[in-house]
Design an enzyme around this catalytic site. Structure first.
Site, PDB file in Angstrom:
ATOM      1  N   ASN A  14       0.861  -1.183   0.000  1.00 47.92           N
ATOM      2  CA  ASN A  14       0.000   0.000   0.000  1.00 47.92           C
ATOM      3  C   ASN A  14       0.899   1.235   0.000  1.00 47.92           C
ATOM      4  OD1 ASN A  14      -1.732   2.079   0.518  1.00 47.92           O
ATOM      5  ND2 ASN A  14      -2.623   1.198   2.376  1.00 47.92           N
ATOM      6  N   ARG A 108      -2.551  -1.927  -3.541  1.00 48.96           N
ATOM      7  CA  ARG A 108      -3.686  -1.030  -3.379  1.00 48.96           C
ATOM      8  C   ARG A 108      -3.480   0.143  -4.340  1.00 48.96           C
ATOM      9  NH1 ARG A 108      -4.199   3.964   0.438  1.00 48.96           N
ATOM     10  NH2 ARG A 108      -6.188   4.659  -0.339  1.00 48.96           N
ATOM     11  N   HIS A 198     -12.033   4.268  -0.226  1.00 46.95           N
ATOM     12  CA  HIS A 198     -12.173   3.294   0.869  1.00 46.95           C
ATOM     13  C   HIS A 198     -12.988   2.081   0.420  1.00 46.95           C
ATOM     14  CE1 HIS A 198     -11.708   6.414   4.361  1.00 46.95           C
ATOM     15  NE2 HIS A 198     -10.551   5.845   4.071  1.00 46.95           N
ATOM     16  N   ARG A 259      -8.747  17.080   6.366  1.00 43.26           N
ATOM     17  CA  ARG A 259      -9.550  17.457   5.179  1.00 43.26           C
ATOM     18  C   ARG A 259     -10.885  18.044   5.633  1.00 43.26           C
ATOM     19  NH1 ARG A 259      -9.149  11.635   2.466  1.00 43.26           N
ATOM     20  NH2 ARG A 259      -7.249  11.218   3.603  1.00 43.26           N
ATOM     21  N   GLU A 405      -8.274  -4.187   5.074  1.00 40.45           N
ATOM     22  CA  GLU A 405      -8.126  -3.967   3.632  1.00 40.45           C
ATOM     23  C   GLU A 405      -7.050  -4.873   3.034  1.00 40.45           C
ATOM     24  OE1 GLU A 405      -8.133   0.095   5.071  1.00 40.45           O
ATOM     25  OE2 GLU A 405      -8.766   0.715   3.071  1.00 40.45           O
TER      26      GLU A 405
END
Ligand code: ADP
Length: 421
Positions: A14, A108, A198, A259, A405
């Site tokens: 990732n 990923r 996601h 964010r 994940e």
């Protein structure tokens, strides 16, 4: 001589804008069916591109290397550091003594735009496609491509590599959910639309919820609430994503660590004009300086803010928590209305899995929708474990399910490799 076939050792990579996280997961079709897959090793190379990179890696159950300072000028160097460790003879990874013991790699990939709607074996064409998606994920896709190229060069082309996209789970959204109210031309010409992110986490949660409740995935009707540094919510109807809070980029929707989430775009134009900011400066403002950090002026980390609000009674930390919960509530309500009802809401991600405080705040007004939190179950749920935390008789159940994940990526690798045989 007949030899028992060993399970696959899959390297899951990732690559973020300045980091490269990895896990080595042992799995195969049988282990997937039985849920007996194992993480053999994990690690993280951080501060890539800065003068002093930071490397931590360990085999499961061993001490490994922690915070080793090492120059990591680019992602290639980070991947080299991981491979050197595996080859060093000191890694102590069960069944993995050299790179020859790595059977496949799963990557990923942040953005597959409309080009990739499911995980895929990587070949030259796929590399080209991921390259074409760079404008959509300018910080992540290039780093992830470097990871792919480095693995190809070091492990050889015969080792299968699979790309797993953050956007793919959301490819089932209808145009009414993914279109923005801009002139249609912008969708056709520039592909401006909601993509959602996601996806690997929301897909894992959907599958795990089906498994826990012993129902087929096609019967899953949930709101999946992933709250971490980056946060997003996904409406899952009949096992498929029908809407999600992140948009063209991972900025839209919930308030996040740094964010801002949803904002009137005209407010940004006003700031640009008034303060004379460039598009790049605005990008930094809304992605790196806003959210929990910007509102509180203290930290982007939920643990710090809970401490500051609850112990020190810091009003701006409290405001950040209130705003965070407010948005989550707003999206849960909207998605349940959109779906015409749901069977459960599922919390996941660093905050969703570990913060009973935030779970309680986001459930406070939800009894009106038949979503009733059991305060004691919420408080007592062991960190890192899955469980139901709604009151007996709650019409809509509340679950906590830790996401994974990496495991989802490893499973996709097995499935892609098996299909290609
Ligand atoms: P990322 O999006 O980077 O993967 P994570 O899913 O790891 O992020 O979530 C990180 C967030 O989880 C941070 O805000 C952190 O403070 C929060 N978190 C982790 N543990 C706890 C805890 N025990 N209580 C409250 N928040 C927590």
């Amino acid at each position: 001589m007949w030899q028992e076939r060993r399970a696959m050792n899959i390297l899951v990579l990732n690559c973020g804008s300045s980091s490269a996280k990895f896990q080595i997961i042992q799995t195969d079709l049988n282990m997937i069916k039985e849920g007996t897959e194992r993480c053999l090793a994990s690690g993280n190379c951080e501060r890539i591109g800065l003068e002093e990179g930071l490397v931590s890696m360990k085999a499961t159950g061993k001490t490994g290397i922690k915070d080793l300072v090492k120059p990591l000028p680019d992602h290639r160097a980070a991947i080299n550091a991981i491979f050197e460790w595996i080859e060093s003879g000191k890694a102590e990874i069960e069944g993995v003594n050299s790179l020859k013991d790595i059977d496949a790699v799963g990557h990923r990939i942040l953005h597959g735009a409309e080009r990739f709607v499911k995980s895929t074996l990587i070949n030259d064409e796929v590399i080209e496609g991921i390259t074409e998606c760079i404008p959509f994920g300018p910080l992540h896709n290039p780093a992830q491509l470097k990871g792919i190229v480095a693995c190809r060069e070091i492990l050889g082309e015969s080792i299968p590599q699979v790309a797993v996209f953050d956007t793919d789970f959301h490819s089932t959204m209808a145009p009414k959910a993914f279109m923005y109210g801009l002139p249609y031309e912008y969708y056709e010409r520039l592909h401006i639309r909601r993509y959602g992110f996601h996806g690997t986490s929301h897909r894992y949660i959907t599958n795990k919820y089906a498994e826990i409740n012993n129902i087929p995935v096609e019967k899953v009707n949930i709101v999946s609430v992933h709250l971490g540094n980056g946060s997003s919510i996904c409406a899952v109807k009949d096992g498929k994503c029908v809407d999600t809070s992140m948009g063209h980029t991972p900025l839209e929707g919930l308030l996040m660590g740094t964010r801002c989430g949803d904002i009137d775009p005209a407010a940004l134009l006003y700031i640009m004009e008034t303060d004379g900011l460039s598009a790049k400066e605005i990008d930094t403002l809304i992605n790196k300086k806003s959210g929990l950090l910007g509102v509180s002026g203290l930290s982007s980390d939920m643990r710090d803010l809970e401490d500051a609000a609850l112990k020190d009674k810091n009003p701006r930390a409290q405001l950040a928590l209130d705003m965070f919960a407010h948005r989550v509530i707003k999206y849960i309500g909207a998605y349940i209305a959109e779906m015409g009802g749901a069977d459960a809401i599922v919390f996941t991600g660093g905050i969703g899995q570990n913060s009973p405080v935030m779970r309680a705040m986001t459930c406070e007004t939800l009894p009106c929708l038949g979503i009733e939190l059991d305060k004691q179950k919420n408080e007592e749920l062991k960190r890192g474990s899955a469980g139901e935390i709604s009151k007996d008789g709650s019409k809509v159940k509340i679950y906590v399910i830790p996401t994974n994940e990496e495991l989802m990526i490893a499973r996709d690798v097995v499935n892609c490799v098996e299909k290609s045989k």
